[in-house]
Structure formats: structure tokens, C-alpha cells
Write a protein that holds these residues in place. Structure first.
Motif, mmCIF file in Angstrom:
data_model
loop_
_atom_site.group_PDB
_atom_site.id
_atom_site.type_symbol
_atom_site.label_atom_id
_atom_site.label_comp_id
_atom_site.label_asym_id
_atom_site.label_seq_id
_atom_site.Cartn_x
_atom_site.Cartn_y
_atom_site.Cartn_z
ATOM 1 N N LEU A 1 -3.127 12.281 2.323
ATOM 2 C CA LEU A 1 -3.215 10.929 1.783
ATOM 3 C C LEU A 1 -2.398 9.917 2.579
ATOM 4 O O LEU A 1 -2.678 8.717 2.524
ATOM 5 N N LEU B 1 0.875 4.005 -2.965
ATOM 6 C CA LEU B 1 0.643 5.425 -2.703
ATOM 7 C C LEU B 1 1.834 6.247 -3.173
ATOM 8 O O LEU B 1 1.665 7.287 -3.811
ATOM 9 N N LEU C 1 -6.436 3.740 0.654
ATOM 10 C CA LEU C 1 -6.741 3.852 -0.774
ATOM 11 C C LEU C 1 -8.022 3.128 -1.162
ATOM 12 O O LEU C 1 -8.618 3.426 -2.198
ATOM 13 N N ASN C 2 -8.475 2.180 -0.353
ATOM 14 C CA ASN C 2 -9.685 1.417 -0.650
ATOM 15 C C ASN C 2 -10.959 2.073 -0.120
ATOM 16 O O ASN C 2 -12.058 1.607 -0.418
ATOM 17 N N THR D 1 0.828 -1.200 0.000
ATOM 18 C CA THR D 1 0.000 0.000 0.000
ATOM 19 C C THR D 1 0.867 1.257 0.000
ATOM 20 O O THR D 1 0.601 2.194 -0.744
ATOM 21 N N ARG E 1 -8.146 5.691 -4.190
ATOM 22 C CA ARG E 1 -7.259 5.318 -5.301
ATOM 23 C C ARG E 1 -7.784 5.901 -6.617
ATOM 24 O O ARG E 1 -7.031 6.482 -7.397
ATOM 25 N N THR F 1 -13.170 5.143 -4.987
ATOM 26 C CA THR F 1 -12.218 4.956 -3.901
ATOM 27 C C THR F 1 -11.225 6.124 -3.904
ATOM 28 O O THR F 1 -11.122 6.873 -4.894
#
Length: 175
Positions: A118, A13, A123-124, A9, A144, A142
Motif C-alpha cells: 500500500l 494511509l 488511494l484514489n 495522503t 481507499r 478505490t
């Protein structure tokens, strides 16, 4: 979250933010050495100008960051009482006493705010999109997907700015 998941993750990112930073850099580079007068110029058939594109991309990023944090309700722009009263064209122009230096500084601050915020978001995480004719009714995005949209938006407008810059003085971002 497992260590492997957290690392994946963090890498994702980092990759997304790195790509966004690259395209922000193209847009900023396009504005390099322009005067305020040149940044206001609209030398093509379009109503767009370099300064206005920077202003628009920064506001768009701020708006989508609010969405990523709190959904459609937070995304609503607090500066306008209603969309009917809003001068949408002003979003793409340098107006009043706006300067290119000021717009670039605001864009830099927006980038820092986005990158800080962020770090704390998953992200989900998904939020329902606001009701608008250009969004599928009831759809969700999302965090993302928001980042991917910001990359696309920034890239598209960096290309617009490059064409405008070339029309002003022959300079190109690349080449």
C-alpha cells in the motif's frame, strides 16, 4: 502531487493502516493462549471457530490486496480451479494439520505484505469489482474503499471471535 497533498495522503494511509492494525490486534489477542484444540472449537450455534476466522480474515485480506494492486482479474484465487469445486466452509475452519501458530504467522505475513504494497499505491486508484450477486453491477472500488472494507471485515470477525472465545473459557478481548 504537492507537498501538502502528499502529506495528507500519507497521513490518511497511516490512519487507515493504523486502524486496520488495531483491529487485527483485537483478533490476535482473542486467540492468545488458546490451544489448537480450543482454536478449532465451535461452541456457539455458528460453524465458526477462532482459528478459522483468523484463516478467513487473512485470505480475505490477501484477496483484496490483489484487487487493490491489479483489479478483479488479479483478485481471483489461484488455489482453486473453480468456485464450484471450492469447499467454502473450509475457509472458516482449521483443517488437516493447520495450527493456530501457523495461521497467526500467515496472518502476520499478510499484514506485512499489505502494509508494504500500500505504500506504493494511490488511494484514489479504482478497479471494477468482480461480477458477483453481492456487488452492484459495474461498480468500482478505490484502494481507499478496499482498506475501509478490510477494516470492517476484520472488526466484524474480531467480534465473532470474541464471542466464541468467551464461550470456550470465559475470556474476553475487552472488559
Amino acid at each position: 502531487m504537492t507537498t501538502a497533498t502528499a502529506t495528507t495522503t500519507a497521513t490518511e494511509l497511516s490512519d487507515l493502516l493504523g486502524t486496520l492494525a488495531l483491529h487485527r490486534g483485537f483478533l490476535r489477542h482473542t486467540a492468545r493462549d488458546l490451544t489448537d484444540e480450543q482454536a478449532r472449537q465451535r461452541p456457539t450455534a455458528s460453524e465458526l471457530c477462532v482459528g478459522g476466522l483468523i484463516k478467513h480474515v487473512a485470505e480475505t485480506e490477501r484477496s483484496w490486496l490483489r484487487f487493490a494492486i491489479g483489479g478483479a482479474e488479479l483478485m481471483e484465487m489461484p488455489d482453486y480451479s473453480s468456485d464450484q469445486d471450492r469447499d467454502w466452509g473450509a475457509d472458516f475452519r482449521m483443517v488437516g494439520d493447520e495450527t493456530l501458530e501457523g495461521l497467526l504467522a500467515a496472518y502476520e505475513e499478510t499484514a506485512r505484505e499489505t502494509e508494504r504494497a500500500l505504500q506504493d499505491l494511490d488511494l484514489n486508484t479504482a478497479h471494477r469489482l468482480p461480477e458477483a450477486p453481492w456487488f452492484e453491477s459495474g461498480a468500482s472500488w478505490t484502494v481507499r474503499r478496499v482498506l475501509l472494507h478490510l477494516i470492517a471485515e476484520t472488526s466484524q470477525h474480531a467480534g465473532h471471535a470474541d464471542i466464541i472465545r468467551e464461550s470456550i473459557d470465559g475470556q474476553k478481548t475487552m472488559g
